[in-house]
Design a protein around this motif. Structure first.
Motif, PDB file in Angstrom:
ATOM      1  N   ALA A 221      90.477 106.633  77.676  1.00 37.91           N
ATOM      2  CA  ALA A 221      89.414 106.298  76.731  1.00 37.91           C
ATOM      3  C   ALA A 221      89.355 107.331  75.609  1.00 37.91           C
ATOM      4  N   ALA A 222      89.561 108.611  75.960  1.00 43.72           N
ATOM      5  CA  ALA A 222      89.558 109.658  74.946  1.00 43.72           C
ATOM      6  C   ALA A 222      90.749 109.504  74.006  1.00 43.72           C
ATOM      7  N   VAL A 223      91.897 109.105  74.548  1.00 44.81           N
ATOM      8  CA  VAL A 223      93.080 108.863  73.714  1.00 44.81           C
ATOM      9  C   VAL A 223      92.772 107.777  72.687  1.00 44.81           C
ATOM     10  N   TYR A 224      92.180 106.678  73.132  1.00 45.19           N
ATOM     11  CA  TYR A 224      91.852 105.594  72.207  1.00 45.19           C
ATOM     12  C   TYR A 224      90.905 106.087  71.115  1.00 45.19           C
ATOM     13  N   GLY A 225      89.886 106.857  71.530  1.00 44.46           N
ATOM     14  CA  GLY A 225      88.943 107.376  70.546  1.00 44.46           C
ATOM     15  C   GLY A 225      89.626 108.230  69.496  1.00 44.46           C
ATOM     16  N   PHE A 226      90.563 109.057  69.917  1.00 47.58           N
ATOM     17  CA  PHE A 226      91.232 109.933  68.952  1.00 47.58           C
ATOM     18  C   PHE A 226      92.291 109.201  68.135  1.00 47.58           C
ATOM     19  N   GLU A 227      92.775 108.088  68.626  1.00 44.89           N
ATOM     20  CA  GLU A 227      93.623 107.261  67.773  1.00 44.89           C
ATOM     21  C   GLU A 227      92.814 106.753  66.582  1.00 44.89           C
ATOM     22  N   VAL A 228      91.569 106.377  66.841  1.00 47.52           N
ATOM     23  CA  VAL A 228      90.689 105.943  65.752  1.00 47.52           C
ATOM     24  C   VAL A 228      90.376 107.122  64.838  1.00 47.52           C
ATOM     25  N   VAL A 229      90.092 108.295  65.445  1.00 51.42           N
ATOM     26  CA  VAL A 229      89.786 109.494  64.643  1.00 51.42           C
ATOM     27  C   VAL A 229      90.948 109.803  63.707  1.00 51.42           C
ATOM     28  N   ALA A 230      92.167 109.805  64.244  1.00 50.55           N
ATOM     29  CA  ALA A 230      93.343 110.120  63.428  1.00 50.55           C
ATOM     30  C   ALA A 230      93.529 109.095  62.306  1.00 50.55           C
ATOM     31  N   ALA A 231      93.297 107.828  62.624  1.00 52.82           N
ATOM     32  CA  ALA A 231      93.505 106.770  61.630  1.00 52.82           C
ATOM     33  C   ALA A 231      92.518 106.872  60.481  1.00 52.82           C
ATOM     34  N   GLN A 232      91.313 107.386  60.743  1.00 47.42           N
ATOM     35  CA  GLN A 232      90.273 107.440  59.715  1.00 47.42           C
ATOM     36  C   GLN A 232      90.093 108.845  59.145  1.00 47.42           C
ATOM     37  N   SER A 233      91.024 109.739  59.428  1.00 45.99           N
ATOM     38  CA  SER A 233      90.945 111.115  58.926  1.00 45.99           C
ATOM     39  C   SER A 233      92.059 111.370  57.918  1.00 45.99           C
ATOM     40  N   ALA A 234      91.966 112.498  57.245  1.00 48.06           N
ATOM     41  CA  ALA A 234      92.997 112.894  56.286  1.00 48.06           C
ATOM     42  C   ALA A 234      93.143 114.408  56.321  1.00 48.06           C
ATOM     43  N   GLY A 235      94.277 114.880  55.806  1.00 50.26           N
ATOM     44  CA  GLY A 235      94.478 116.307  55.671  1.00 50.26           C
ATOM     45  C   GLY A 235      94.431 117.066  56.984  1.00 50.26           C
ATOM     46  N   ALA A 236      93.713 118.205  56.974  1.00 51.68           N
ATOM     47  CA  ALA A 236      93.648 119.081  58.138  1.00 51.68           C
ATOM     48  C   ALA A 236      92.993 118.386  59.328  1.00 51.68           C
ATOM     49  N   GLN A 237      91.993 117.547  59.063  1.00 50.86           N
ATOM     50  CA  GLN A 237      91.327 116.856  60.163  1.00 50.86           C
ATOM     51  C   GLN A 237      92.280 115.877  60.850  1.00 50.86           C
ATOM     52  N   ARG A 238      93.091 115.213  60.066  1.00 55.86           N
ATOM     53  CA  ARG A 238      94.077 114.294  60.657  1.00 55.86           C
ATOM     54  C   ARG A 238      95.098 115.065  61.499  1.00 55.86           C
ATOM     55  N   ALA A 239      95.529 116.227  61.010  1.00 59.28           N
ATOM     56  CA  ALA A 239      96.481 117.041  61.764  1.00 59.28           C
ATOM     57  C   ALA A 239      95.863 117.513  63.079  1.00 59.28           C
ATOM     58  N   GLN A 240      94.596 117.889  63.013  1.00 56.54           N
ATOM     59  CA  GLN A 240      93.915 118.333  64.234  1.00 56.54           C
ATOM     60  C   GLN A 240      93.756 117.180  65.218  1.00 56.54           C
ATOM     61  N   ALA A 241      93.419 115.999  64.711  1.00 58.72           N
ATOM     62  CA  ALA A 241      93.295 114.832  65.583  1.00 58.72           C
ATOM     63  C   ALA A 241      94.632 114.482  66.224  1.00 58.72           C
ATOM     64  N   THR A 242      95.701 114.599  65.470  1.00 62.02           N
ATOM     65  CA  THR A 242      97.030 114.309  66.011  1.00 62.02           C
ATOM     66  C   THR A 242      97.408 115.299  67.107  1.00 62.02           C
ATOM     67  N   ALA A 243      97.072 116.587  66.911  1.00 67.96           N
ATOM     68  CA  ALA A 243      97.352 117.598  67.930  1.00 67.96           C
ATOM     69  C   ALA A 243      96.534 117.336  69.197  1.00 67.96           C
ATOM     70  N   THR A 244      95.275 116.929  69.023  1.00 65.64           N
ATOM     71  CA  THR A 244      94.427 116.615  70.178  1.00 65.64           C
ATOM     72  C   THR A 244      94.975 115.405  70.923  1.00 65.64           C
ATOM     73  N   LEU A 245      95.450 114.422  70.168  1.00 64.09           N
ATOM     74  CA  LEU A 245      96.062 113.242  70.784  1.00 64.09           C
ATOM     75  C   LEU A 245      97.256 113.624  71.647  1.00 64.09           C
ATOM     76  N   ALA A 246      98.079 114.538  71.165  1.00 59.89           N
ATOM     77  CA  ALA A 246      99.252 114.965  71.937  1.00 59.89           C
ATOM     78  C   ALA A 246      98.830 115.607  73.249  1.00 59.89           C
ATOM     79  N   THR A 247      97.775 116.420  73.203  1.00 62.04           N
ATOM     80  CA  THR A 247      97.271 117.060  74.422  1.00 62.04           C
ATOM     81  C   THR A 247      96.755 116.021  75.416  1.00 62.04           C
ATOM     82  N   LEU A 248      95.997 115.064  74.927  1.00 60.58           N
ATOM     83  CA  LEU A 248      95.418 114.044  75.801  1.00 60.58           C
ATOM     84  C   LEU A 248      96.487 113.109  76.368  1.00 60.58           C
TER      85      LEU A 248
END
Length: 339
Positions: A221-248
Motif C-alpha cells: 500500500a505504501a508503494v502504491y502511495g509513493f507511486e502517486v507521490v512520484a508521479a505528481q512531484s517534480a525536481g528534488a521531491q520527485r527524486a526523493q519519492a523515487t528513492a523511497t519507492l526503491a526502499t519500499l
C-alpha cells in the motif's frame, strides 16, 4: 525503609490467598507482615519474584539515560541530530520508569540498579542482568570506562542494544508490555542508521508467515502511495519519492518469501485519502503514507510477542519506517508509531 503493613479483614485474606498461604492453612497472628524487598527471609513467606523481563526493562531504562548523556556531550546546535536524540532518550527514560512502576517493580529495586550501574557499570552479556545489551553498557567501553563523545561512538552505543539477547529478553515480557520497549529499540536502530552505523539484523527467513504477510500488505500500500507521490512531484521531491519507492519495493521483495502462501494477492490500487494533483498534495500524501506505515509496524510488534525472530523483524521494519519519516522531514519519536 518504612515497612508496609497489611490491614486485617478481607483484604488481608485476599493477599494471603495470592501469596499462596491461605490455601496452605497457615495461621499468621497479627496484621503486620513485612513486604519489603530487603526484609529478612521469614519461613513460609516467599521473597519477591522479579516480573517477567524485569532486568531487561531496567537495563533499557538505564541505557536511555546513558545515551541521553552521551548525545548531550556531543554538543552542537539544538536542531542537530545529537541534541534531538538527547531529548528523545530523556523522554524514553521517563516513560520506561513509569512502565517499570506499572509492571510492579519496586522503587527500591530500580534505585539499587541505578546505584550499582553508576558505581560499577555492567559489562555482562546476559540479558538477565540489568543491561539490555550483549556487550558494554551504552556510552561506556567494554571495561566500563566512559567513552570519548563522537558521532561514531554514539552510533555504536545506539546499535549495541540490538542484540539477539535483547530480542530474547523482549520475548520474555508480558505480551501487553512488549510494544513500548520494542518501539524504543526501533528508535535506537533508526538513530544508529542516521548516525552512519547500520545495525546487524538477524535473518528474516524464519519470520512467522502471518507477520510477514501483514507487513507485505502494508508495504504494498505504501508503494502504491509513493507511486502517486512520484508521479505528481517534480525536481528534488520527485527524486526523493523515487528513492523511497526503491526502499519500499526492496522490502516487498524481502517479505514475499517468508509470507509464502499467506501473502495476499497484489492489489491494482488503494484508495487515496484526498485528491493528489499537485506537488503540495503529493508531499502531504507522502507524510500521510509514512505516518500510517510507522503506526502499522508499531502495532505489529505487539502481534509478534513471544517470538524472538518475529520481534526482531518487526523492530527492523519499524526502524526503517522511522528512518523514512525522518528523511521526509517528520520529527523523530522516542517510541515510533505510538504517538
Amino acid at each position: 525503609m518504612p515497612e508496609t503493613r497489611m490491614p486485617c479483614g478481607p483484604s488481608r485474606r485476599s493477599v494471603l490467598a495470592v501469596l499462596g498461604l491461605g490455601a496452605a492453612g497457615v495461621a499468621l497472628s497479627g496484621c503486620g507482615i513485612r513486604l519489603e524487598d530487603d526484609a529478612p527471609r521469614v519461613p513460609l513467606v516467599p521473597t519477591r519474584e522479579p516480573v517477567p523481563g524485569e532486568a531487561f526493562l531496567i537495563g533499557l531504562w538505564l541505557g536511555s539515560q546513558d545515551l541521553s548523556a552521551q548525545a548531550s556531550a556531543l554538543g552542537g546546535p539544538g536542531t542537530g541530530l545529537p541534541a534531538r536524540l538527547a531529548l528523545l532518550h530523556r523522554a524514553q527514560a521517563e516513560v520506561l520508569r513509569t512502565l517499570l512502576r506499572s509492571e510492579g517493580v519496586p522503587d527500591s529495586v530500580v534505585d539499587d540498579a541505578r546505584e550499582r550501574h553508576t558505581s560499577t557499570p555492567s559489562t555482562t552479556s546476559s540479558p538477565s542482568a540489568a543491561s539490555p545489551t550483549s556487550g558494554a553498557t551504552p556510552g561506556r567501553s567494554s571495561t566500563g570506562a566512559p567513552t570519548s563523545p563522537s558521532r561514531s561512538t554514539l552510533a555504536a552505543a545506539e546499535a549495541a542494544t540490538l542484540s539477539p539477547e535483547s530480542f530474547a529478553a523482549l520475548k520474555a515480557l508480558d505480551a501487553k508490555a512488549v510494544v513500548t520497549p520494542a518501539a524504543a529499540l526501533a528508535q535506537r536502530a533508526a538513530a544508529a542508521t542516521l548516525l552512519g552505523k547500520l545495525p546487524a539484523w538477524p535473518t528474516q527467513e524464519d519470520v512467522p508467515a502471518d507477520l510477514a504477510a501483514a507487513a507485505l500488505e502494508a508495504t504494498r500500500a505504501a508503494v502504491y502511495g509513493f507511486e502517486v507521490v512520484a508521479a505528481q512531484s517534480a525536481g528534488a521531491q520527485r527524486a526523493q519519492a523515487t528513492a523511497t519507492l526503491a526502499t519500499l519495493r526492496a522490502r516487498v521483495a524481502r517479505l514475499e518469501q517468508p509470507a509464502g502462501d499467506k501473502a495476499p494477492p497484489a492489489s491494482l490500487g488503494y484508495p487515496l485519502p484526498f485528491p493528489v494533483t499537485t506537488p503540495g498534495a503529493a508531499k502531504r500524501l507522502a507524510l500521510h503514507v509514512l505516518e500510517g506505515l510507522r503506526a502499522s509496524q508499531a502495532a505489529a510488534t505487539g502481534r509478534a510477542a513471544r517470538d524472538a525472530t518475529g520481534l526482531a523483524a518487526t523492530v527492523q521494519w519499524l526502524a526503517e519506517a522511522e528512518g523514512l519519516c525522518h528523511r521526509w522531514g517528520m520529527a523523530l519519536q522516542p517510541f515510533p508509531g505510538l504517538e
